[in-house]
Design a protein around this motif. Sequence first.
Motif, mmCIF file in Angstrom:
data_model
loop_
_atom_site.group_PDB
_atom_site.id
_atom_site.type_symbol
_atom_site.label_atom_id
_atom_site.label_comp_id
_atom_site.label_asym_id
_atom_site.label_seq_id
_atom_site.Cartn_x
_atom_site.Cartn_y
_atom_site.Cartn_z
ATOM 1 N N UNK A 1 0.575 -1.265 0.167
ATOM 2 C CA UNK A 1 -0.471 -0.085 0.225
ATOM 3 C C UNK A 1 1.006 1.284 -0.069
ATOM 4 N N UNK A 2 2.077 1.299 0.308
ATOM 5 C CA UNK A 2 2.663 1.985 0.139
ATOM 6 C C UNK A 2 4.000 2.761 -0.444
ATOM 7 N N UNK A 3 4.114 1.585 -1.584
ATOM 8 C CA UNK A 3 5.052 1.056 -2.198
ATOM 9 C C UNK A 3 4.640 1.233 -4.141
ATOM 10 N N UNK A 4 5.316 1.135 -4.761
ATOM 11 C CA UNK A 4 4.790 1.313 -5.577
ATOM 12 C C UNK A 4 5.765 0.171 -5.911
ATOM 13 N N UNK A 5 4.673 -1.031 -6.747
ATOM 14 C CA UNK A 5 5.356 -2.187 -6.994
ATOM 15 C C UNK A 5 6.945 -2.238 -8.009
ATOM 16 N N UNK A 6 6.903 -1.548 -9.410
ATOM 17 C CA UNK A 6 8.503 -0.654 -9.787
ATOM 18 C C UNK A 6 9.367 -0.122 -9.232
ATOM 19 N N UNK A 7 9.421 0.632 -8.056
ATOM 20 C CA UNK A 7 10.119 1.193 -7.377
ATOM 21 C C UNK A 7 11.309 0.285 -6.128
ATOM 22 N N UNK A 8 12.483 0.713 -7.018
ATOM 23 C CA UNK A 8 13.662 0.062 -6.510
ATOM 24 C C UNK A 8 14.195 0.952 -5.728
ATOM 25 N N UNK A 9 14.006 1.880 -5.332
ATOM 26 C CA UNK A 9 15.214 3.275 -4.621
ATOM 27 C C UNK A 9 14.549 2.977 -3.169
ATOM 28 N N UNK A 10 14.965 2.806 -2.418
ATOM 29 C CA UNK A 10 14.803 2.999 -0.547
ATOM 30 C C UNK A 10 13.882 4.831 -0.846
ATOM 31 N N UNK A 11 12.564 4.799 -0.680
ATOM 32 C CA UNK A 11 12.295 5.638 -0.363
ATOM 33 C C UNK A 11 12.798 6.840 1.221
ATOM 34 N N UNK A 12 13.049 8.433 0.852
ATOM 35 C CA UNK A 12 13.605 8.774 1.732
ATOM 36 C C UNK A 12 13.015 8.879 3.075
ATOM 37 N N UNK A 13 11.044 8.615 2.686
ATOM 38 C CA UNK A 13 10.801 8.648 4.086
ATOM 39 C C UNK A 13 10.688 6.968 4.343
ATOM 40 N N UNK A 14 11.317 6.709 4.592
ATOM 41 C CA UNK A 14 11.204 4.768 4.509
ATOM 42 C C UNK A 14 10.799 4.864 6.051
ATOM 43 N N UNK A 15 11.376 5.660 6.731
ATOM 44 C CA UNK A 15 11.849 5.053 8.255
ATOM 45 C C UNK A 15 10.280 5.641 8.600
ATOM 46 N N UNK A 16 9.561 6.531 8.814
ATOM 47 C CA UNK A 16 7.911 6.835 8.615
ATOM 48 C C UNK A 16 6.652 5.958 7.900
#
Length: 459
Positions: A227-242
């Motif tokens: 729900x919080x990521x795109x299935x093609x997203x390969x790089x860790x988002x900057x707000x991952x800890x949140x």
Amino acid sequence: MAGWDSLYALVREEIKQREEEGADTSGFAEKLQASGQDEMKLMSIYEELRDLPISPDFPYSEPNDLQAIRAARPEGPRKLRLNASDEQLRDKFYGAWLGRSVGCALGKPLESMHFLEGHGGNPGWKNVKLWFEGADAWPIRDYTPGRSRAQQELGLELAPYGEKSQLENIRYMESDDDIRYTVLALSLLEEKGTDWDSWDIGKLWHQKLTYAQMCTAETQSYLNFAKVTHHLETERPSDWQTKLEWVRHYLNPYREWIGAQIRVDGFAYGAAGNPELAAELAWRDASFSHVKNGIYGEMFVGAMIAASFVETDPERIVEIGLSEIPANCRLASAVRHAVDIAKNSTGQLEMAERIWESYKQYNPVHTINNAALCAASLVFAQGDFERAITTAVLGWDTDCNGATVGSIMGAILGAKKLPEHWTAKLNDTLYAEITGFHPISISECAERSYKVFQKINNV
């Protein structure tokens, strides 16, 4: 979409979870009952539960952050000196994989609620005994018989998905989540070494596992991650800890259950002899789906496994496991009490009964009760592989506990010292429903783990 269970059931479990975490949940059972299973009302109750503070008189300190956990842990060796030869180490790696498979296969047919939580007025451990007695196979000296008089006389039923692990049928280690996570950890260490975190765990699961292969906390975090990521997203988002806090918490009342604890072995093999590193890798993995004692369970077992490649005294191994988790947490308290029970029980069944009575308030697949039974089984067995695994499957999460204790005993003893009548029936083969590991020889998995260990430690 609620996930593992209905929204009503998730909120019901959340009440219990918040109470165990030290929050005052007075009146919430009545609110749940009055909800009429209305979704809006249920979510309102859930939000209230989520915002409850920990009671000031809660006697435990249970952080999630690695640095805070380390600040709260007792003294420990952190890293041990590996004195074994190349041949001896390879034997230990093979022993760990074999022992895990043997213990898992023994407990897999028993993973039904009749043995996990009890049935017919009997606790689970007693029903295990009654099943084997009904097959004229008590005390346990071999895999679980598929037929027993206890079926007709007492209404006991084995798990329907463990038929290939029954004594009459076993030819290999059949697919099981306890094995699946072990090979996933191996594959992650092969690909990334120690350069990964909880984000990589989410990506790994979504790449390698189907939704149907997940259970409880893993189901909820797998769904939340989607729900919080795109299935093609390969790089860790900057707000991952949140986002991580939401992934492991949202509608996840199973966040202190056993799911993380059973995922650690493949990581711990790579950190053989290094309990602190094993616990850190466990923390990274567990943090994706668990909090507090759910995290500590994976760290505790990971440190024990890593220590088992060096140490041979079970009580010392348990102490090393405890040295990597907060001294004043519920898990540490339970393990210390369980070890005391193991040291002061006159027999296997007395010990099983006392452990059961001490921790039966927890769900059969909670971390705390199962980790306590594993620690007690190791100490009680005093180096006897068969005694250890047959004690570990006396109730609660039978296949998980058999696998964990088998893994530790296998690393202590090495493959050559494991009883052949247990190991030979697996024909050096496991299935994991993971590409490249379905089937694969257990010895190849062990050799690959050994190479990962060499890479991590620059050997």
